[in-house]
Write a protein that holds these residues in place. Structure first.
Motif, PDB file in Angstrom:
ATOM      1  N   TYR A   1       0.961  -1.190  -0.290  1.00 36.74           N
ATOM      2  CA  TYR A   1       0.343  -0.074  -0.146  1.00 36.74           C
ATOM      3  C   TYR A   1       0.724   1.421  -0.224  1.00 36.74           C
ATOM      4  O   TYR A   1       2.799   1.442   0.321  1.00 36.74           O
ATOM      5  N   GLN A   2       0.755   2.026   0.158  1.00 41.46           N
ATOM      6  CA  GLN A   2       0.731   3.665  -0.255  1.00 41.46           C
ATOM      7  C   GLN A   2       0.175   4.865   0.245  1.00 41.46           C
ATOM      8  O   GLN A   2      -1.201   4.490   0.263  1.00 41.46           O
ATOM      9  N   SER A   3       0.507   4.918   1.370  1.00 39.51           N
ATOM     10  CA  SER A   3      -0.276   6.258   2.826  1.00 39.51           C
ATOM     11  C   SER A   3       0.193   7.629   2.527  1.00 39.51           C
ATOM     12  O   SER A   3       1.715   7.726   2.153  1.00 39.51           O
ATOM     13  N   GLN A   4      -0.646   7.860   3.483  1.00 38.81           N
ATOM     14  CA  GLN A   4       0.190   9.923   3.188  1.00 38.81           C
ATOM     15  C   GLN A   4      -0.187   9.961   4.780  1.00 38.81           C
ATOM     16  O   GLN A   4      -1.386   9.262   5.022  1.00 38.81           O
ATOM     17  N   HIS A   5       0.397  11.176   5.483  1.00 38.40           N
ATOM     18  CA  HIS A   5       0.432  11.913   6.825  1.00 38.40           C
ATOM     19  C   HIS A   5       1.075  13.373   6.687  1.00 38.40           C
ATOM     20  O   HIS A   5       1.971  13.631   5.762  1.00 38.40           O
ATOM     21  N   ASP A   6       0.660  14.058   7.216  1.00 38.23           N
ATOM     22  CA  ASP A   6       1.138  15.563   6.948  1.00 38.23           C
ATOM     23  C   ASP A   6       1.969  15.637   8.094  1.00 38.23           C
ATOM     24  O   ASP A   6       1.918  15.115   9.449  1.00 38.23           O
ATOM     25  N   PHE A   7       2.906  16.631   8.068  1.00 37.50           N
ATOM     26  CA  PHE A   7       4.577  16.772   8.825  1.00 37.50           C
ATOM     27  C   PHE A   7       4.143  18.465   8.594  1.00 37.50           C
ATOM     28  O   PHE A   7       4.009  18.845   7.377  1.00 37.50           O
ATOM     29  N   MET A   8       3.849  19.259   9.706  1.00 38.95           N
ATOM     30  CA  MET A   8       4.163  20.847   9.174  1.00 38.95           C
ATOM     31  C   MET A   8       3.526  20.932   7.993  1.00 38.95           C
ATOM     32  O   MET A   8       4.276  21.601   7.320  1.00 38.95           O
ATOM     33  N   GLY A   9       2.994  20.757   7.827  1.00 42.20           N
ATOM     34  CA  GLY A   9       1.817  21.344   6.648  1.00 42.20           C
ATOM     35  C   GLY A   9       2.203  20.698   5.331  1.00 42.20           C
ATOM     36  O   GLY A   9       1.731  21.340   4.708  1.00 42.20           O
ATOM     37  N   GLN A  10       2.980  20.039   5.297  1.00 38.41           N
ATOM     38  CA  GLN A  10       3.715  19.338   3.980  1.00 38.41           C
ATOM     39  C   GLN A  10       3.129  18.080   3.797  1.00 38.41           C
ATOM     40  O   GLN A  10       2.528  17.366   5.556  1.00 38.41           O
ATOM     41  N   VAL A  11       2.574  17.632   3.073  1.00 40.00           N
ATOM     42  CA  VAL A  11       2.219  15.964   2.520  1.00 40.00           C
ATOM     43  C   VAL A  11       3.351  14.916   2.060  1.00 40.00           C
ATOM     44  O   VAL A  11       3.714  15.193   2.157  1.00 40.00           O
ATOM     45  N   VAL A  12       3.574  13.409   3.793  1.00 41.67           N
ATOM     46  CA  VAL A  12       4.404  12.803   3.256  1.00 41.67           C
ATOM     47  C   VAL A  12       4.077  11.543   2.415  1.00 41.67           C
ATOM     48  O   VAL A  12       3.536  11.249   3.594  1.00 41.67           O
ATOM     49  N   ILE A  13       4.404  10.614   2.132  1.00 40.92           N
ATOM     50  CA  ILE A  13       3.910   9.532   1.174  1.00 40.92           C
ATOM     51  C   ILE A  13       5.063   8.574   1.636  1.00 40.92           C
ATOM     52  O   ILE A  13       6.058   8.841   1.919  1.00 40.92           O
ATOM     53  N   ASN A  14       4.700   7.305   2.344  1.00 37.63           N
ATOM     54  CA  ASN A  14       5.067   6.239   2.822  1.00 37.63           C
ATOM     55  C   ASN A  14       4.534   5.373   1.229  1.00 37.63           C
ATOM     56  O   ASN A  14       3.714   4.966   1.224  1.00 37.63           O
ATOM     57  N   ASN A  15       5.161   4.618   0.906  1.00 38.55           N
ATOM     58  CA  ASN A  15       5.756   3.829  -0.466  1.00 38.55           C
ATOM     59  C   ASN A  15       6.191   2.367   0.749  1.00 38.55           C
ATOM     60  O   ASN A  15       6.687   2.525   1.483  1.00 38.55           O
ATOM     61  N   ASP A  16       5.545   1.352  -0.134  1.00 37.59           N
ATOM     62  CA  ASP A  16       5.412   0.050   0.695  1.00 37.59           C
ATOM     63  C   ASP A  16       5.583  -0.574   1.989  1.00 37.59           C
ATOM     64  O   ASP A  16       6.249  -0.757   2.521  1.00 37.59           O
ATOM     65  N   VAL A  17       3.294   0.406   1.870  1.00 42.69           N
ATOM     66  CA  VAL A  17       3.461  -0.348   2.985  1.00 42.69           C
ATOM     67  C   VAL A  17       2.742  -1.929   3.084  1.00 42.69           C
ATOM     68  O   VAL A  17       2.127  -1.652   2.442  1.00 42.69           O
ATOM     69  N   CYS A  18       3.634  -2.958   4.435  1.00 41.54           N
ATOM     70  CA  CYS A  18       2.449  -4.117   3.743  1.00 41.54           C
ATOM     71  C   CYS A  18       1.441  -4.600   4.937  1.00 41.54           C
ATOM     72  O   CYS A  18       0.874  -3.096   5.945  1.00 41.54           O
ATOM     73  N   GLU A  19       0.485  -4.667   4.444  1.00 40.94           N
ATOM     74  CA  GLU A  19      -0.492  -5.185   5.020  1.00 40.94           C
ATOM     75  C   GLU A  19      -0.727  -5.497   6.498  1.00 40.94           C
ATOM     76  O   GLU A  19      -1.972  -5.071   7.815  1.00 40.94           O
ATOM     77  N   THR A  20       0.267  -5.875   7.520  1.00 40.89           N
ATOM     78  CA  THR A  20       0.741  -6.088   8.372  1.00 40.89           C
ATOM     79  C   THR A  20       0.383  -4.804   9.608  1.00 40.89           C
ATOM     80  O   THR A  20      -0.216  -4.567  10.317  1.00 40.89           O
ATOM     81  N   THR A  21       1.249  -3.708   8.924  1.00 40.73           N
ATOM     82  CA  THR A  21       1.558  -2.338   9.404  1.00 40.73           C
ATOM     83  C   THR A  21       0.049  -1.773  10.101  1.00 40.73           C
ATOM     84  O   THR A  21      -0.223  -1.045  11.046  1.00 40.73           O
ATOM     85  N   ILE A  22      -0.668  -1.921   8.795  1.00 35.79           N
ATOM     86  CA  ILE A  22      -1.852  -1.261   8.868  1.00 35.79           C
ATOM     87  C   ILE A  22      -3.011  -2.141  10.262  1.00 35.79           C
ATOM     88  O   ILE A  22      -3.478  -1.425  10.801  1.00 35.79           O
ATOM     89  N   ALA A  23      -2.669  -3.193   9.925  1.00 31.24           N
ATOM     90  CA  ALA A  23      -4.109  -4.150  10.866  1.00 31.24           C
ATOM     91  C   ALA A  23      -3.605  -3.659  12.266  1.00 31.24           C
ATOM     92  O   ALA A  23      -4.132  -3.255  13.015  1.00 31.24           O
ATOM     93  N   ARG A  24      -2.117  -3.475  12.388  1.00 24.16           N
ATOM     94  CA  ARG A  24      -1.873  -2.829  13.806  1.00 24.16           C
ATOM     95  C   ARG A  24      -2.045  -1.623  13.974  1.00 24.16           C
ATOM     96  O   ARG A  24      -2.703  -1.467  15.445  1.00 24.16           O
ATOM     97  N   GLY A  25      -1.414  -0.921  13.465  1.00 31.10           N
ATOM     98  CA  GLY A  25      -2.132   0.296  13.210  1.00 31.10           C
ATOM     99  C   GLY A  25      -3.179   0.375  13.566  1.00 31.10           C
ATOM    100  O   GLY A  25      -3.704   1.602  14.059  1.00 31.10           O
ATOM    101  N   ILE A  26      -3.918  -0.153  13.352  1.00 32.86           N
ATOM    102  CA  ILE A  26      -6.122   0.906  13.097  1.00 32.86           C
ATOM    103  C   ILE A  26      -6.269  -0.166  14.268  1.00 32.86           C
ATOM    104  O   ILE A  26      -7.218   0.387  15.415  1.00 32.86           O
ATOM    105  N   GLU A  27      -5.728  -1.662  15.257  1.00 31.04           N
ATOM    106  CA  GLU A  27      -5.354  -1.482  16.497  1.00 31.04           C
ATOM    107  C   GLU A  27      -5.496  -0.158  17.187  1.00 31.04           C
ATOM    108  O   GLU A  27      -5.987  -0.318  18.427  1.00 31.04           O
ATOM    109  N   ASN A  28      -4.396  -0.186  16.720  1.00 32.15           N
ATOM    110  CA  ASN A  28      -3.828   1.356  17.893  1.00 32.15           C
ATOM    111  C   ASN A  28      -4.528   2.365  17.628  1.00 32.15           C
ATOM    112  O   ASN A  28      -4.386   2.817  18.909  1.00 32.15           O
ATOM    113  N   LEU A  29      -4.803   2.149  16.825  1.00 30.94           N
ATOM    114  CA  LEU A  29      -5.957   3.717  16.814  1.00 30.94           C
ATOM    115  C   LEU A  29      -6.905   3.798  17.601  1.00 30.94           C
ATOM    116  O   LEU A  29      -7.603   4.737  17.969  1.00 30.94           O
ATOM    117  N   LYS A  30      -7.822   2.598  17.206  1.00 26.70           N
ATOM    118  CA  LYS A  30      -9.067   2.147  17.625  1.00 26.70           C
ATOM    119  C   LYS A  30      -8.785   2.502  19.464  1.00 26.70           C
ATOM    120  O   LYS A  30      -9.482   2.736  20.752  1.00 26.70           O
TER     121      LYS A  30
END
Length: 78
Positions: A46-75
């Protein structure tokens, strides 16, 4: 081999990566599937993005495990 990319997590899903002191909420912007020469699925990323000091930072090559753990962490944080 080109095919329509249907992935586990839809575009727009938000997650909070693990292990960062000042973590930012990331949003999935694209899903990728990689196939070998025989047409077998090799990798889903996956490709994801987040804002850092007003700029968009793009994360390339994010795996499903990172996202699955991150969804639980966000909850857990909300």
């Amino acid at each position: 081999m080109n095919s329509f990319c249907i992935t586990t997590y839809p575009i727009g899903t938000k997650y909070l990566p693990m292990g960062r002191k000042n973590a930012k909420v990331c949003t999935i912007t694209e899903g990728f599937k990689t196939f070998d020469s025989k047409g077998n699925l090799v990798k889903i990323s996956y490709q994801s993005q987040h804002d850092f000091m007003g700029q968009v930072v793009i994360n390339n090559d994010v795996c499903e495990t990172t996202i699955a753990r991150g969804i639980e962490n966000l909850k857990g944080k909300v």
